[in-house]
Design an enzyme around this catalytic site. Structure first.
Site, PDB file in Angstrom:
ATOM      1  N   ASP A 129     -24.268  23.925   1.151  1.00 50.96           N
ATOM      2  CA  ASP A 129     -23.970  24.860   2.239  1.00 50.96           C
ATOM      3  C   ASP A 129     -23.649  26.213   1.609  1.00 50.96           C
ATOM      4  O   ASP A 129     -22.670  26.341   0.865  1.00 50.96           O
ATOM      5  CB  ASP A 129     -22.776  24.333   3.052  1.00 50.96           C
ATOM      6  CG  ASP A 129     -22.530  25.163   4.304  1.00 50.96           C
ATOM      7  OD1 ASP A 129     -23.105  26.263   4.423  1.00 50.96           O
ATOM      8  OD2 ASP A 129     -21.753  24.707   5.170  1.00 50.96           O
ATOM      9  N   LYS A 140     -22.297  35.958   8.209  1.00 53.72           N
ATOM     10  CA  LYS A 140     -21.242  36.696   7.504  1.00 53.72           C
ATOM     11  C   LYS A 140     -21.823  37.878   6.730  1.00 53.72           C
ATOM     12  O   LYS A 140     -21.335  38.990   6.838  1.00 53.72           O
ATOM     13  CB  LYS A 140     -20.501  35.798   6.517  1.00 53.72           C
ATOM     14  CG  LYS A 140     -20.440  34.331   6.888  1.00 53.72           C
ATOM     15  CD  LYS A 140     -19.360  34.032   7.873  1.00 53.72           C
ATOM     16  CE  LYS A 140     -19.420  32.547   8.246  1.00 53.72           C
ATOM     17  NZ  LYS A 140     -18.422  32.158   9.198  1.00 53.72           N
ATOM     18  N   TRP A 173     -15.030  22.232   5.403  1.00 49.24           N
ATOM     19  CA  TRP A 173     -15.099  22.932   6.694  1.00 49.24           C
ATOM     20  C   TRP A 173     -15.045  21.870   7.789  1.00 49.24           C
ATOM     21  O   TRP A 173     -15.763  20.864   7.717  1.00 49.24           O
ATOM     22  CB  TRP A 173     -16.415  23.711   6.740  1.00 49.24           C
ATOM     23  CG  TRP A 173     -16.664  24.470   7.996  1.00 49.24           C
ATOM     24  CD1 TRP A 173     -15.804  25.310   8.652  1.00 49.24           C
ATOM     25  CD2 TRP A 173     -17.886  24.476   8.764  1.00 49.24           C
ATOM     26  NE1 TRP A 173     -16.402  25.834   9.759  1.00 49.24           N
ATOM     27  CE2 TRP A 173     -17.678  25.342   9.855  1.00 49.24           C
ATOM     28  CE3 TRP A 173     -19.121  23.850   8.629  1.00 49.24           C
ATOM     29  CZ2 TRP A 173     -18.668  25.595  10.806  1.00 49.24           C
ATOM     30  CZ3 TRP A 173     -20.106  24.101   9.563  1.00 49.24           C
ATOM     31  CH2 TRP A 173     -19.877  24.965  10.635  1.00 49.24           C
TER      32      TRP A 173
HETATM   33  C1  LMR Z   1     -15.239  29.467   9.930  1.00 51.05           C
HETATM   34  O1  LMR Z   1     -15.160  28.554   9.107  1.00 51.05           O
HETATM   35  O2  LMR Z   1     -14.248  30.015  10.423  1.00 51.05           O
HETATM   36  C2  LMR Z   1     -16.583  29.977  10.358  1.00 51.05           C
HETATM   37  O3  LMR Z   1     -17.580  29.360   9.633  1.00 51.05           O
HETATM   38  C3  LMR Z   1     -16.799  29.929  11.826  1.00 51.05           C
HETATM   39  C4  LMR Z   1     -17.040  28.540  12.329  1.00 51.05           C
HETATM   40  O4  LMR Z   1     -18.064  28.333  12.972  1.00 51.05           O
HETATM   41  O5  LMR Z   1     -16.209  27.653  12.113  1.00 51.05           O
END
Ligand code: LMR
Length: 395
Positions: free
Chosen positions: A211, A246, A130
């Site tokens: 996470d 979510k 991420w």
């Molecule tokens: C995402 O990965 O789209 C979500 O977790 C929102 C974010 O805060 O990035």
């Protein structure tokens, strides 16, 4: 004072989501941000959440500051959901859990705590991960490295390479893991792979930071927590960030939790103290409302049942959409890439589309994906799927 301030280049996910909202086109489709939309393209208010809110509306109370660690009942509910019924009272006392501002807040508080506690440690995140993982840990002062994870040739995990990389990380370094629904790839470890990774972590004395932002969107609430529970059962010190953005569709309430599994109850008490210190220096204490809603749902059996069943149906709708886009793209893109739509799980699929193709999807067709090629399947529905399939086939 601020002449030298550089323009913010934007966030690869949140800024794109804002651009989507500013896009005037009628047939635009948002498959960028990790948000669940229902079959009509709407952001749902879950029935259990709505009922909890109605009940709370009849119980208006004064609103003092919460304790720095958050609402005690909420923290218990977080603990129960993350660690499950099998977690004994004895184990529970070894775990310091606090309320945080969503999953990102949990990562930030955890990062600040670790930076002070293990100043020589470096952080290892999956390649890819991420986008915000790197940012949170770097801004907390860490050097952030990557370990191999996604295999773009097969659409699976580079498991042997991942193990090789973990084997040479120095002890007491921090390894960021995704409990389920890996973001951005949608590719998770299976149980045997988790066991191997966890054994290695134990042997090498690494510190896992798990996470778990998507609990309930992979297999189910229990299965998705397998890694967390296996780590805890083996008595391995670790951190777990969880989120209700979510799985409660409570994005704007910023409800999450951070749990630190320690070696004794006395250690957990000290750790909790340091975590509350990190909270105080960031935002003093968390807000009340969302935590009360989540707690009300989780502590009321009928609401909890309703929530679980609606969450399971959201998860099923994502699977249906995976198959629907698969069928619409059959014969139009190579099979090897196509199969990823149904193999990967959770909200995301790594489509294999290049940044240039993603740009064309957005500019020519109004279809928004993250530039890494990540698609949020939860944004697909019967009304927009033909637009998306045609757009993908054309780029
Ligand atoms: C995402 O990965 O789209 C979500 O977790 C929102 C974010 O805060 O990035």
């Amino acid at each position: 004072m601020f002449e030298h301030v550089k323009a913010f280049p934007g966030d690869p996910i949140l800024s794109l989501n804002e651009d989507f909202h500013d896009d005037p086109r009628d047939n635009k489709v948002n498959l960028s941000i990790g948000i669940y939309f229902d079959a009509y393209g709407n952001l749902p208010v879950m029935a259990a959440v709505r009922d909890a809110e109605y009940a709370l509306a009849g119980e208006i109370e004064p609103r003092p500051y919460l304790p720095m660690a958050g609402l005690p009942d909420y923290r218990d509910a977080v603990h129960q959901l993350v660690f499950g019924n099998a977690c004994s009272a004895h184990t529970k006392q070894r775990i310091a859990t606090l309320q945080t501002l969503g999953g990102s807040g949990a990562l930030k508080v955890g990062a600040d705590f670790l930076r002070r506690t293990l100043p020589d440690a470096q952080v290892w995140i999956s390649d890819p991960s991420w986008e915000n993982h790197r940012v949170v840990f770097e801004r907390a002062g860490f050097i952030v490295n990557t370990y191999p994870y996604y295999d773009s040739a097969t659409g699976g995990v580079r498991f042997a390479a991942m193990l090789d990389a973990l084997r040479v990380i120095s002890h007491r370094h921090i390894v960021l893991l995704h409990a389920c629904c890996h973001n951005p790839t949608g590719v998770d470890l299976d149980r045997n792979q988790w066991r191997e990774v966890i054994s290695l972590i134990e042997k090498k004395e690494l510190l896992p930071f798990v996470d778990m932002a998507y609990q309930g969107f992979g297999m189910d609430l229990e299965d998705d927590a397998f890694a967390v529970r296996e780590l805890t059962a083996r008595g391995i010190s670790c951190l777990v960030a969880n989120s209700f953005s979510k799985n409660f569709a409570l994005y704007g309430e910023r409800c999450g939790g951070l749990s630190v599994v320690c070696q004794s109850d006395e250690e957990a008490t000290r750790v909790l103290g340091q975590l509350t210190g990190a909270v105080r220096s960031n935002y003093s204490n968390p807000p009340t409302y969302g935590a009360k809603v989540v707690h009300r749902v989780l502590c009321t059996p009928a609401l909890q049942e309703s929530w679980k069943s609606e969450l399971a149906s959201m998860c099923r709708r994502i699977t249906v959409m995976r198959h629907a886009i698969y069928e619409r793209l059959q014969g139009r893109i190579p099979d090897a890439i196509l199969s990823r739509y149904i193999q990967q799980r959770g909200m995301f699929t790594y489509t294999g589309l290049s940044a240039e193709q993603v740009d064309r999807l957005r500019t020519e067709h109004g279809v928004y994906l993250v530039r890494s090629g990540r698609m949020c399947i939860a944004g697909l529905n019967e009304q927009n799927i033909h637009v998306v399939a045609n757009a993908i086939a054309s780029v």
